[in-house]
Design a protein around this motif. Structure first.
Motif, PDB file in Angstrom:
ATOM      1  N   ARG A 140       0.842  -1.212   0.000  1.00 35.47           N
ATOM      2  CA  ARG A 140       0.000   0.000   0.000  1.00 35.47           C
ATOM      3  C   ARG A 140       0.870   1.252   0.000  1.00 35.47           C
ATOM      4  N   LEU A 141       1.928   1.238   0.775  1.00 41.77           N
ATOM      5  CA  LEU A 141       2.843   2.378   0.821  1.00 41.77           C
ATOM      6  C   LEU A 141       3.502   2.588  -0.539  1.00 41.77           C
ATOM      7  N   ARG A 142       3.942   1.499  -1.161  1.00 39.31           N
ATOM      8  CA  ARG A 142       4.577   1.578  -2.479  1.00 39.31           C
ATOM      9  C   ARG A 142       3.619   2.185  -3.503  1.00 39.31           C
ATOM     10  N   LYS A 143       2.356   1.758  -3.458  1.00 39.81           N
ATOM     11  CA  LYS A 143       1.350   2.268  -4.394  1.00 39.81           C
ATOM     12  C   LYS A 143       1.118   3.767  -4.177  1.00 39.81           C
ATOM     13  N   ALA A 144       1.038   4.189  -2.922  1.00 34.79           N
ATOM     14  CA  ALA A 144       0.837   5.609  -2.617  1.00 34.79           C
ATOM     15  C   ALA A 144       2.037   6.434  -3.069  1.00 34.79           C
ATOM     16  N   LEU A 145       3.239   5.922  -2.839  1.00 37.85           N
ATOM     17  CA  LEU A 145       4.438   6.651  -3.261  1.00 37.85           C
ATOM     18  C   LEU A 145       4.522   6.749  -4.779  1.00 37.85           C
ATOM     19  N   GLU A 146       4.155   5.688  -5.465  1.00 36.20           N
ATOM     20  CA  GLU A 146       4.165   5.721  -6.931  1.00 36.20           C
ATOM     21  C   GLU A 146       3.188   6.778  -7.448  1.00 36.20           C
ATOM     22  N   ALA A 147       2.027   6.883  -6.818  1.00 35.01           N
ATOM     23  CA  ALA A 147       1.048   7.902  -7.223  1.00 35.01           C
ATOM     24  C   ALA A 147       1.618   9.303  -6.976  1.00 35.01           C
ATOM     25  N   ASN A 148       2.269   9.495  -5.843  1.00 38.09           N
ATOM     26  CA  ASN A 148       2.872  10.803  -5.545  1.00 38.09           C
ATOM     27  C   ASN A 148       3.958  11.153  -6.552  1.00 38.09           C
ATOM     28  N   TYR A 149       4.797  10.191  -6.893  1.00 38.25           N
ATOM     29  CA  TYR A 149       5.855  10.446  -7.871  1.00 38.25           C
ATOM     30  C   TYR A 149       5.283  10.736  -9.257  1.00 38.25           C
ATOM     31  N   SER A 150       4.193  10.078  -9.603  1.00 41.67           N
ATOM     32  CA  SER A 150       3.550  10.353 -10.896  1.00 41.67           C
ATOM     33  C   SER A 150       3.036  11.782 -10.935  1.00 41.67           C
ATOM     34  N   ARG A 151       2.411  12.226  -9.839  1.00 40.42           N
ATOM     35  CA  ARG A 151       1.920  13.607  -9.781  1.00 40.42           C
ATOM     36  C   ARG A 151       3.082  14.591  -9.838  1.00 40.42           C
ATOM     37  N   LEU A 152       4.171  14.265  -9.155  1.00 39.52           N
ATOM     38  CA  LEU A 152       5.353  15.124  -9.188  1.00 39.52           C
ATOM     39  C   LEU A 152       5.915  15.204 -10.604  1.00 39.52           C
ATOM     40  N   ASP A 153       5.957  14.072 -11.295  1.00 36.97           N
ATOM     41  CA  ASP A 153       6.421  14.074 -12.693  1.00 36.97           C
ATOM     42  C   ASP A 153       5.571  15.005 -13.550  1.00 36.97           C
ATOM     43  N   GLU A 154       4.241  14.974 -13.345  1.00 39.10           N
ATOM     44  CA  GLU A 154       3.337  15.834 -14.109  1.00 39.10           C
ATOM     45  C   GLU A 154       3.595  17.310 -13.804  1.00 39.10           C
ATOM     46  N   VAL A 155       3.790  17.626 -12.540  1.00 37.55           N
ATOM     47  CA  VAL A 155       4.064  19.014 -12.150  1.00 37.55           C
ATOM     48  C   VAL A 155       5.384  19.468 -12.759  1.00 37.55           C
ATOM     49  N   LEU A 156       6.411  18.649 -12.664  1.00 37.26           N
ATOM     50  CA  LEU A 156       7.713  19.027 -13.219  1.00 37.26           C
ATOM     51  C   LEU A 156       7.655  19.168 -14.739  1.00 37.26           C
ATOM     52  N   ALA A 157       6.893  18.312 -15.410  1.00 34.84           N
ATOM     53  CA  ALA A 157       6.738  18.425 -16.860  1.00 34.84           C
ATOM     54  C   ALA A 157       6.043  19.742 -17.201  1.00 34.84           C
ATOM     55  N   GLY A 158       5.066  20.155 -16.401  1.00 37.41           N
ATOM     56  CA  GLY A 158       4.380  21.427 -16.610  1.00 37.41           C
ATOM     57  C   GLY A 158       5.316  22.605 -16.406  1.00 37.41           C
ATOM     58  N   VAL A 159       6.201  22.511 -15.424  1.00 35.03           N
ATOM     59  CA  VAL A 159       7.170  23.571 -15.169  1.00 35.03           C
ATOM     60  C   VAL A 159       8.124  23.690 -16.352  1.00 35.03           C
ATOM     61  N   GLU A 160       8.583  22.583 -16.871  1.00 30.66           N
ATOM     62  CA  GLU A 160       9.487  22.593 -18.025  1.00 30.66           C
ATOM     63  C   GLU A 160       8.799  23.205 -19.250  1.00 30.66           C
ATOM     64  N   THR A 161       7.544  22.846 -19.479  1.00 33.74           N
ATOM     65  CA  THR A 161       6.787  23.391 -20.605  1.00 33.74           C
ATOM     66  C   THR A 161       6.624  24.899 -20.441  1.00 33.74           C
ATOM     67  N   HIS A 162       6.333  25.325 -19.218  1.00 28.49           N
ATOM     68  CA  HIS A 162       6.152  26.751 -18.919  1.00 28.49           C
ATOM     69  C   HIS A 162       7.459  27.512 -19.159  1.00 28.49           C
ATOM     70  N   LYS A 163       8.588  26.935 -18.724  1.00 29.70           N
ATOM     71  CA  LYS A 163       9.888  27.590 -18.927  1.00 29.70           C
ATOM     72  C   LYS A 163      10.202  27.723 -20.418  1.00 29.70           C
ATOM     73  N   LYS A 164       9.921  26.687 -21.174  1.00 28.78           N
ATOM     74  CA  LYS A 164      10.211  26.708 -22.626  1.00 28.78           C
ATOM     75  C   LYS A 164       9.345  27.743 -23.332  1.00 28.78           C
ATOM     76  N   GLY A 165       8.125  27.951 -22.850  1.00 26.40           N
ATOM     77  CA  GLY A 165       7.227  28.921 -23.454  1.00 26.40           C
ATOM     78  C   GLY A 165       7.689  30.352 -23.218  1.00 26.40           C
ATOM     79  N   LYS A 166       8.399  30.606 -22.135  1.00 28.90           N
ATOM     80  CA  LYS A 166       8.886  31.948 -21.809  1.00 28.90           C
ATOM     81  C   LYS A 166      10.157  32.291 -22.604  1.00 28.90           C
ATOM     82  N   GLU A 167      10.858  31.307 -23.087  1.00 21.07           N
ATOM     83  CA  GLU A 167      12.135  31.562 -23.783  1.00 21.07           C
ATOM     84  C   GLU A 167      11.962  32.044 -25.151  1.00 21.07           C
TER      85      GLU A 167
END
Length: 82
Positions: free
Chosen positions: A55-82
């Motif tokens: 259960r802990l592994r599943k919860a951590l995997e979900a958190n990391y997936s959400r973090l990946d999505e947030v970081l991908a959004g940050v990268e997209t946002h940075k590229k749009g400003k350049e």
């Protein structure tokens, strides 16, 4: 009990204390055979711990997936400003 403490830099009372914690947690069980007190893994306790870790592994995997999505959004946002 001394043979348990031998390979470690721990005293026999420290080993006894650790075994008591494992026994209280339901991870080992103790039998009485004369003066000996052999212990073995408690299957039910180990299975319960395994389920909790899954259960802990599943919860951590979900958190990391959400973090990946947030970081991908940050990268997209940075590229749009350049």
């Amino acid at each position: 009990m001394n043979e348990l403490a031998e390979p470690f830099e721990m005293t026999q009372p420290a080993i006894s204390q650790h075994l008591k914690v494992l026994e209280d947690a339901g991870l080992i069980v103790r039998r009485i055979e004369g003066k000996k007190r052999p212990r073995r893994l408690a299957r039910a306790g180990i299975e319960e711990m395994d389920q909790w870790l899954a259960r802990l592994r599943k919860a951590l995997e979900a958190n990391y997936s959400r973090l990946d999505e947030v970081l991908a959004g940050v990268e997209t946002h940075k590229k749009g400003k350049e």
